[in-house]
Design a protein around this motif. Structure first.
Motif, PDB file in Angstrom:
ATOM      1  N   LYS A 279       0.924  -1.281  -0.032  1.00 59.47           N
ATOM      2  CA  LYS A 279       0.030   0.196  -0.046  1.00 59.47           C
ATOM      3  C   LYS A 279       0.920   1.414   0.074  1.00 59.47           C
ATOM      4  O   LYS A 279       2.076   1.190   0.342  1.00 59.47           O
ATOM      5  CB  LYS A 279      -0.736  -0.131   1.274  1.00 59.47           C
ATOM      6  N   PRO A 280       0.354   2.406  -0.236  1.00 63.02           N
ATOM      7  CA  PRO A 280       1.042   3.706  -0.141  1.00 63.02           C
ATOM      8  C   PRO A 280       1.863   3.795   0.884  1.00 63.02           C
ATOM      9  O   PRO A 280       3.139   4.359   1.096  1.00 63.02           O
ATOM     10  CB  PRO A 280       0.211   4.803  -0.218  1.00 63.02           C
ATOM     11  N   LEU A 281       1.331   3.506   2.089  1.00 65.30           N
ATOM     12  CA  LEU A 281       2.140   3.649   3.414  1.00 65.30           C
ATOM     13  C   LEU A 281       3.322   2.620   3.721  1.00 65.30           C
ATOM     14  O   LEU A 281       4.631   3.054   3.997  1.00 65.30           O
ATOM     15  CB  LEU A 281       1.280   3.223   4.698  1.00 65.30           C
ATOM     16  N   ASP A 282       3.281   1.540   2.730  1.00 66.80           N
ATOM     17  CA  ASP A 282       4.403   0.677   2.820  1.00 66.80           C
ATOM     18  C   ASP A 282       5.508   1.285   1.871  1.00 66.80           C
ATOM     19  O   ASP A 282       6.753   1.040   2.279  1.00 66.80           O
ATOM     20  CB  ASP A 282       4.342  -0.907   1.798  1.00 66.80           C
ATOM     21  N   ILE A 283       5.139   2.028   0.831  1.00 71.55           N
ATOM     22  CA  ILE A 283       6.073   2.702  -0.265  1.00 71.55           C
ATOM     23  C   ILE A 283       6.858   3.672   0.435  1.00 71.55           C
ATOM     24  O   ILE A 283       7.974   3.687   0.422  1.00 71.55           O
ATOM     25  CB  ILE A 283       5.465   3.383  -1.288  1.00 71.55           C
ATOM     26  N   VAL A 284       5.912   4.670   1.468  1.00 72.44           N
ATOM     27  CA  VAL A 284       7.048   5.761   1.884  1.00 72.44           C
ATOM     28  C   VAL A 284       7.585   5.538   3.223  1.00 72.44           C
ATOM     29  O   VAL A 284       8.253   6.126   3.514  1.00 72.44           O
ATOM     30  CB  VAL A 284       5.701   6.875   2.179  1.00 72.44           C
ATOM     31  N   THR A 285       7.317   4.357   3.862  1.00 71.75           N
ATOM     32  CA  THR A 285       8.205   3.897   5.239  1.00 71.75           C
ATOM     33  C   THR A 285       9.089   2.769   4.835  1.00 71.75           C
ATOM     34  O   THR A 285       9.535   2.581   6.056  1.00 71.75           O
ATOM     35  CB  THR A 285       6.870   3.374   6.006  1.00 71.75           C
ATOM     36  N   THR A 286       9.161   2.521   3.631  1.00 69.45           N
ATOM     37  CA  THR A 286      10.531   1.576   3.479  1.00 69.45           C
ATOM     38  C   THR A 286      11.661   2.316   3.242  1.00 69.45           C
ATOM     39  O   THR A 286      11.967   2.729   2.468  1.00 69.45           O
ATOM     40  CB  THR A 286      10.213   0.712   2.379  1.00 69.45           C
ATOM     41  N   ALA A 287      12.612   1.720   4.131  1.00 71.75           N
ATOM     42  CA  ALA A 287      14.001   2.710   4.084  1.00 71.75           C
ATOM     43  C   ALA A 287      14.820   2.058   2.879  1.00 71.75           C
ATOM     44  O   ALA A 287      14.635   1.118   2.320  1.00 71.75           O
ATOM     45  CB  ALA A 287      14.814   2.190   5.302  1.00 71.75           C
ATOM     46  N   GLY A 288      15.363   3.261   2.384  1.00 72.84           N
ATOM     47  CA  GLY A 288      16.227   3.059   1.252  1.00 72.84           C
ATOM     48  C   GLY A 288      15.263   3.100  -0.164  1.00 72.84           C
ATOM     49  O   GLY A 288      15.917   3.167  -1.089  1.00 72.84           O
ATOM     50  N   GLY A 289      13.951   3.248  -0.020  1.00 70.87           N
ATOM     51  CA  GLY A 289      13.069   3.592  -1.124  1.00 70.87           C
ATOM     52  C   GLY A 289      12.832   4.979  -1.548  1.00 70.87           C
ATOM     53  O   GLY A 289      12.582   5.244  -2.591  1.00 70.87           O
ATOM     54  N   GLY A 290      13.409   6.051  -0.748  1.00 70.96           N
ATOM     55  CA  GLY A 290      13.076   7.370  -1.165  1.00 70.96           C
ATOM     56  C   GLY A 290      11.477   7.604  -1.518  1.00 70.96           C
ATOM     57  O   GLY A 290      11.344   8.685  -2.180  1.00 70.96           O
ATOM     58  N   ALA A 291      10.701   7.041  -0.916  1.00 71.28           N
ATOM     59  CA  ALA A 291       9.349   7.316  -1.236  1.00 71.28           C
ATOM     60  C   ALA A 291       9.084   7.142  -2.842  1.00 71.28           C
ATOM     61  O   ALA A 291       8.091   7.582  -3.323  1.00 71.28           O
ATOM     62  CB  ALA A 291       8.882   8.539  -0.817  1.00 71.28           C
ATOM     63  N   ASP A 292       9.796   6.025  -3.555  1.00 72.75           N
ATOM     64  CA  ASP A 292       9.727   5.927  -4.805  1.00 72.75           C
ATOM     65  C   ASP A 292       9.071   4.606  -4.849  1.00 72.75           C
ATOM     66  O   ASP A 292       9.875   3.705  -4.419  1.00 72.75           O
ATOM     67  CB  ASP A 292      11.132   6.182  -5.708  1.00 72.75           C
ATOM     68  N   ILE A 293       7.924   4.464  -5.770  1.00 72.54           N
ATOM     69  CA  ILE A 293       7.334   3.158  -6.079  1.00 72.54           C
ATOM     70  C   ILE A 293       8.371   2.036  -6.637  1.00 72.54           C
ATOM     71  O   ILE A 293       8.419   1.076  -6.125  1.00 72.54           O
ATOM     72  CB  ILE A 293       6.111   3.365  -7.059  1.00 72.54           C
TER      73      ILE A 293
END
Length: 710
Positions: free
Chosen positions: A124-138
């Motif tokens: 979900k969007p919350l998973d995307i923005v709270t994953t370290a190293g992802g930079g809030a990028d899908i």
């Protein structure tokens, strides 16, 4: 770089006023509570879920006669007509077992999509923005799922031995022509879209539905958010690289403006690249989500972006010799979709229209111009019939008008294509444990003067109360890359056959998934008559071409996620084993492509402390060494890079003030400072070798987000 402030918009809830409360209890036929059941009003966007003891409270402003629908995975949906405003007593509904979506997943193997009626998804969007190293990028976060490869020098999703060009991104069913910011040599770019725009992500690693095409490997399906409430909201975000201002009016109209300038950020952290002008850009977007009637809704989205940068690139001829490359980009994209239910919910019509154009103005040394233009206009319509017994039939069609142009100094290449497709698909539930999906897709590309037909099938069998075994197979086609069609419009579609066997278990907020697959490539474009191999990914195609290329990909993907064992914790681990080779492009022999890793491992852990409003996350990624071209090596693409390793950490703090909140966040990428290398570039004589490196070996980022709502 986008900020992690997006998590703020996903950590709050807005209270509704002047609403009718509808309360109830949902159980199975034995009277056992069903937690997590979906409860919603038919033909509307208002709904909720049952709690851990099967109870729900649904608040609505609607009045009069409406149909309440209750559904849950593994059970047959139930409906009841209520007169809202009068029937506010405690409702009790029992759901019988049914041959429905099994184990919380769709019957299609290869698709990371979960939940009833395919509306809830694995990330979900919350998973995307709270994953370290992802930079809030899908895309960056999806690279933590099995089946993907970590390719640091190029943007895109590289899935199961496929190139990034073999994956399509779709928003509300419409193909996005330019999902990433324009490419700079050996510098991976971010996606253009914010995770908060979408309900979630449905990411297919193969064997996907006949509704979609023009992707040999996978599709990324993104569905935009529906209207959720009537709140007004003002947001302001700031970090060393970006300032953004957004406003939402009555939950239906959202406008956002964002200014990016990487110069302050580059000043704080040493860069491995030399920039004459750091990337600078201005983005603006407008979103409209409106319910036009009881059974109809309209969603509009439009965005435009302007960017400018100049990077100093090595010539690869003499040490320290560089040349400037200036890139100016202008991009516009809009997608509009309409959804309508009729015939008492037995029929559903979805229609969409989108338009995009992209201009890349590129200047290299001595003012040589290498400009690129592309436009895509597309229409899509899907009609669905819902039958008794949870059977579904659908049929649809789409038309794309595509124009592509490349100007290379004195040469100009242009092509126009009218791509048309029609598809039909049925989903059938054969008893309580077996479900099947059968479909066919027909395509025609006028630029090739050819057509194809692609059958697809998937079958699922329920194993126990929470597990299922799935098998999927199908044929997939894709029009060759434009660089080939510019010079040869007699080529055929490239082709891939998929076969997958999948087991998945989902229960009590835990998921385990294992999938083995085989992918057979055929009719790949090959360049003939070449003397040796040219590793330059931006080279001009000059050789004769045909469809004699071929290849394969096979492997095993494992995924485990646990959101239960540790209170307020979320842990997942994914692993992929890949064996792939191909003879295509200007390859001189069957070989493993440079973007494919044999082993890929990702471990993610997140922890939230509600009392403190603190969220922490850590991600570790490992990938075995990829192949690279070594000048005069005895074996073509036989050399390997050293393994890739990265540990990333992030921390955020949320402070609520009534209905408003402030988020302060920080992240640390590649905390151990590992000196990863993505490949090598050689001088024309092969005597000099230059490593392709990340822009910086360790990244520190921090920012703040302010949200004011009424």
């Amino acid at each position: 770089m986008k900020a992690l402030f997006l998590s703020a918009a996903l950590l709050s809830a807005t209270l509704a006023h002047a609403q009718t409360p509808l309360r109830g209890l949902i159980t199975d036929k034995n009277g056992q509570a069903i937690p997590g059941a979906n409860v919603y009003l038919k033909g509307n966007f208002e709904g909720t879920s049952t709690d851990s003891v099967g109870r729900f409270v649904l608040r609505t402003k609607l009045t009069g006669a409406h149909t309440l629908v209750v559904s849950s995975v593994g059970y047959a949906s139930q409906e009841r007509v209520l007169r809202l405003g009068a029937d506010t007593t405690l409702l009790r509904m029992a759901l019988p077992e049914a041959a429905n979506v099994l184990g919380g997943v769709t019957i299609s193997a290869g698709l990371f999509e979960a939940g009833d009626e395919k509306r809830m998804t694995a990330l979900k969007p919350l998973d995307i923005v709270t994953t370290a190293g992802g930079g809030a990028d899908i895309t960056s976060v999806l690279q933590n799922l099995p089946g993907t490869a970590r390719v640091g020098e190029q943007e895109g999703l590289f899935v199961r031995g496929g190139a990034a060009s073999e994956t399509n991104t779709l928003i509300d069913g419409m193909i996005v022509q330019n999902p990433f910011y324009s490419s700079i040599p050996d510098v991976a770019q971010r996606g253009r879209f914010e995770p908060s725009m979408f309900k979630g992500t449905a990411f297919s690693t193969g064997g996907y539905s006949a509704q979609y095409g023009q992707a040999l490997s996978s599709v990324l399906l993104l569905d935009t958010q529906d209207k959720e409430n009537d709140a007004n909201k003002l947001t302001f975000d700031a970090n060393p690289a970006n300032l953004a201002l957004g406003y939402t009016h009555r939950g239906s109209i959202t406008g956002r403006v964002s200014y990016t300038n990487m110069q302050p950020y580059f000043t704080l952290l040493n860069q491995t690249r030399s920039w004459a002008k750091a990337p600078e850009g201005l983005d603006a977007s407008l979103t409209v989500k409106e319910k036009l009637s009881t059974h109809g809704s309209l969603k509009l989205y439009a965005t435009t972006s302007h960017s400018n940068s100049t990077i100093n690139l090595p010539t690869y001829e003499r040490p320290e010799e560089i040349y400037p490359l200036r890139l100016r980009n202008r991009n516009y994209f809009t997608t509009n979709s309409y959804q309508h239910q009729f015939g008492e919910g037995k029929w559903e019509l979805k229609a969409g229209f989108s338009y995009s154009h992209n201009y890349d103005y590129i200047n290299v040394a001595a003012n040589k111009s290498l400009d690129r233009y592309d436009r895509r206009l597309q229409y899509r319509t899907v009609l669905t019939r819902f039958l008794r017994g949870n059977h579904t039939l659908l049929a649809g069609a789409e038309v794309h008008q595509i124009q592509l142009t490349n100007e290379l100094i004195s040469a100009k290449y242009t092509l126009q294509d009218s791509y048309r497709a029609a598809f039909a698909e049925g989903e059938f539930h054969l008893g309580l444990r077996v479900a099947a999906r059968v479909g066919v897709r027909a395509e025609q590309a006028t630029v090739l003067g050819r057509a194809n037909a692609a059958p697809r099938v998937s079958v699922a069998y329920q194993v126990g109360a929470h597990g299922q075994v799935s098998v999927a197979a199908g044929q997939f086609y894709q029009t060759p890359d434009k660089s080939y069609i510019y010079r040869n419009q007699q080529l055929n579609f490239e082709k891939a056959g998929h076969f997958m066997l999948n087991y998945q278990f989902m229960h009590n907020d835990r998921t385990f998934r294992a999938e083995t697959y085989y992918k057979q490539y055929a009719q790949l474009v090959r360049e003939k008559g070449l003397i040796g191999f040219d590793p330059d990914p931006y080279r001009l195609v000059t050789a004769a071409t045909d469809n004699s290329g071929h290849g394969y990909a096979r492997g095993l993907d494992l995924f485990f996620r646990d959101q239960k064992s540790i209170k307020h914790g979320d842990f997942w681990v994914s692993y992929s084993l890949l064996d792939t080779k191909r003879l295509a492009g200007n390859f001189v022999a069957l070989a493993t492509p440079t973007y494919a890793s044999k082993h890929n491992l990702s471990v993610v852990y997140k922890h939230f402390v509600p009392k403190l409003g603190v969220s922490a996350s850590g991600t570790y990624r490992f990938a075995s060494g990829r192949t690279y071209y070594a000048y005069e090596a005895p074996e073509f693409l036989g050399d390997q890079l050293r393994a890739y390793s990265n540990l990333s950490l992030s921390l955020s703090k949320v402070v609520f003030v009534k209905r408003s909140y402030v988020v302060v966040y920080t992240s640390l990428d590649n905390a151990l400072g590992t000196r990863n290398v993505y490949g090598y570039r050689y001088s024309p004589d092969g005597k000099l070798r230059y490593p392709v490196q990340p822009q910086t070996y360790r990244t520190v980022f921090a920012g703040i987000s302010l949200n004011l709502s009424k």
